[in-house]
Enzyme design. Structure first.
Site, PDB file in Angstrom:
ATOM      1  N   ARG A  81       9.235 -11.417   6.526  1.00 28.56           N
ATOM      2  CA  ARG A  81       9.081 -10.292   7.441  1.00 28.56           C
ATOM      3  C   ARG A  81       7.954 -10.631   8.397  1.00 28.56           C
ATOM      4  NH1 ARG A  81      13.078  -7.112   8.329  1.00 28.56           N
ATOM      5  NH2 ARG A  81      11.771  -5.315   8.831  1.00 28.56           N
TER       6      ARG A  81
ATOM      7  N   ARG B  29       1.404  -2.944  -6.356  1.00 27.15           N
ATOM      8  CA  ARG B  29       0.320  -3.013  -5.365  1.00 27.15           C
ATOM      9  C   ARG B  29      -0.130  -1.639  -4.909  1.00 27.15           C
ATOM     10  NH1 ARG B  29      -0.874  -7.778  -2.859  1.00 27.15           N
ATOM     11  NH2 ARG B  29      -1.638  -6.613  -1.064  1.00 27.15           N
TER      12      ARG B  29
ATOM     13  N   TYR C 168       1.992 -13.594  -1.240  1.00 27.86           N
ATOM     14  CA  TYR C 168       1.202 -12.566  -0.561  1.00 27.86           C
ATOM     15  C   TYR C 168      -0.221 -12.640  -1.106  1.00 27.86           C
ATOM     16  CZ  TYR C 168      -0.005  -8.094   1.568  1.00 27.86           C
ATOM     17  OH  TYR C 168      -0.598  -7.118   2.334  1.00 27.86           O
TER      18      TYR C 168
ATOM     19  N   ARG D  74       2.967   1.826  11.345  1.00 24.39           N
ATOM     20  CA  ARG D  74       1.635   2.414  11.297  1.00 24.39           C
ATOM     21  C   ARG D  74       0.924   2.262  12.634  1.00 24.39           C
ATOM     22  NH1 ARG D  74      -1.423  -1.739   7.060  1.00 24.39           N
ATOM     23  NH2 ARG D  74      -0.592  -3.700   7.902  1.00 24.39           N
TER      24      ARG D  74
ATOM     25  N   ASP E 173      -4.340 -11.884  -0.633  1.00 21.98           N
ATOM     26  CA  ASP E 173      -5.438 -11.261   0.087  1.00 21.98           C
ATOM     27  C   ASP E 173      -6.403 -12.360   0.517  1.00 21.98           C
ATOM     28  OD1 ASP E 173      -4.579  -8.597  -0.099  1.00 21.98           O
ATOM     29  OD2 ASP E 173      -5.396  -8.409  -2.123  1.00 21.98           O
TER      30      ASP E 173
ATOM     31  N   ARG F  53      -3.607   7.711  -8.285  1.00 19.86           N
ATOM     32  CA  ARG F  53      -4.873   8.259  -8.779  1.00 19.86           C
ATOM     33  C   ARG F  53      -4.761   9.751  -9.041  1.00 19.86           C
ATOM     34  NH1 ARG F  53      -8.137   5.182  -3.992  1.00 19.86           N
ATOM     35  NH2 ARG F  53      -7.933   3.071  -4.834  1.00 19.86           N
TER      36      ARG F  53
END
Length: 379
Positions: free
Chosen positions: A254, A175, A354, A285, A356, A179
């Site tokens: 989680r 995931r 999971y 975060r 999106d 780059r």
């Protein structure tokens, strides 16, 4: 109470199905949610003191390359032109995430071009590529080397998942893009991206506005299921192990919790999300939601910042832990689910997956086609 369909959970999976069933099949839908609002984890609301809209369960960026999903969801909202950039805070410095050419050059104090950076990583990972990675840590080191992994990935993973990375499957690392250019768009591989101009909650209000839909919040399915007479199907989107009263065991999840704070500054961190991988910080975060809506203007000089903390809690599930133990357990629960009559399971919690947002919508549209076909043939 009687209804044609009962849908348990008002996130995207349940809400899309409610919209399709009511508008296309012209059937009555009762959709319930145990929370005090619709929208699931995508729910957004306004902070009363700052009037800044925020995503209650963490920053959600809508992105997809699925044109069918994009065309569908745009019937219910308009998106702004937000493009997501994630940064990471390590040892009092800010770096680009996912790891790109800027990250590599800044971290190693180099001035590589793309070819040189790629050659450099190939050199430092050469010895790690001899064997097939057995776990998350081996996979990460084989791709980016020990130093980048230790700085940006290892400790963040420990905080996020509560596990030694060696105990997580290698597939999770897939995931995380890598780059060798200066592209800062986190979802660069998605053709369409943005934040709903009117927020996420407005989408769900529009999805569920059909008069054939009845909404009940603060409603526990397990307390009312025997009181509702369902003509066709119950569509269950909650935790699958809870549906079966945990008879095979508890799936590990989680969860996350958030701490909001109003700061007296127009811009606290300059970005919507910054990761904090170092173990010296307990949170994972910091979100600053005003950056999601750059088209909006605010009269005061305050900003809303939200710290996110990760912890284990199967009663408040967010992220499935796809290790071998849980893979075996979900397989057994899905076998049980197939034996249930007139009960359909789907969505992130019921599938223990999971997803999106676009994947969830796509799965709901596929399930609707199944329902439509089934009703035509069997009812």
């Amino acid at each position: 109470m009687r209804t044609d369909f009962l849908i348990v959970g008002s996130g995207f999976y349940g809400s899309v199905l409610a919209e399709r069933i009511s508008s296309v099949l012209k059937k009555k839908v009762l959709i319930i949610d145990k929370r005090n609002h619709i929208g699931g984890n995508c729910y957004s609301e306004f902070d009363k003191k700052t009037n800044i809209e925020y995503h209650k369960y963490g920053t959600h960026i809508f992105h997809t390359s699925n044109l069918k999903v994009w065309d569908y969801i745009n019937q219910f909202t308009t998106f702004n032109n937000y493009r997501h950039q994630t940064l990471t805070h390590h040892k009092n410095k800010i770096y680009q995430m996912p790891i790109n050419l800027e990250t590599i050059n800044t971290f190693f104090n180099k001035n590589f071009n793309p070819r040189e950076a790629k050659k450099f990583l190939e050199k430092i990972t050469k010895d790690k590529k001899k064997f097939k990675p057995k776990n998350f840590e081996e996979k990460a080191i084989s791709q980016i080397g020990d130093k980048l992994y230790s700085a940006f990935i290892k400790n963040y993973t420990i905080k996020q998942w509560g596990l030694n990375p060696k105990k997580l499957p290698a597939s999770i690392f897939n995931r995380l893009p890598l780059r060798f250019n200066y592209n800062e768009n986190y979802f660069n591989n998605s053709d369409y991206q943005g934040i709903p101009l009117d927020g996420y909650t407005s989408i769900f209000n529009n999805l569920l506005k059909n008069k054939k839909i009845t909404k009940l919040i603060n409603c526990d399915y397990f307390k009312i299921k025997d009181k509702v007479k369902v003509k066709y199907f119950t569509i269950y989107t909650g935790p699958i192990d809870q549906y079966f009263n945990y008879k095979l065991g508890i799936l590990d999840w989680r969860s996350v919790k958030f701490k909001k704070k109003i700061v007296k500054t127009d811009d606290y961190q300059g970005n919507s999300v910054i990761n904090y991988p170092d173990l010296s910080f307990k949170f994972t975060r910091i979100h600053e939601p005003k950056h999601l809506h750059r088209e909006r203007r605010y009269a005061n000089n305050n900003s809303l910042v939200i710290k996110e903390f990760s912890y284990k809690d199967h009663k408040n599930p967010f992220y499935p832990i796809n290790n071998e133990k849980n893979k075996k357990l979900i397989y057994e629960y899905k076998k049980l689910a197939k034996k249930e009559k007139n009960i359909l399971f789907g969505g992130r919690l019921a599938d223990y997956a999971y997803y999106d947002m676009d994947m969830t919508i796509s799965a709901a549209l596929v399930k609707f086609n199944y329902i439509k076909k089934n009703l035509k043939n069997n009812f």
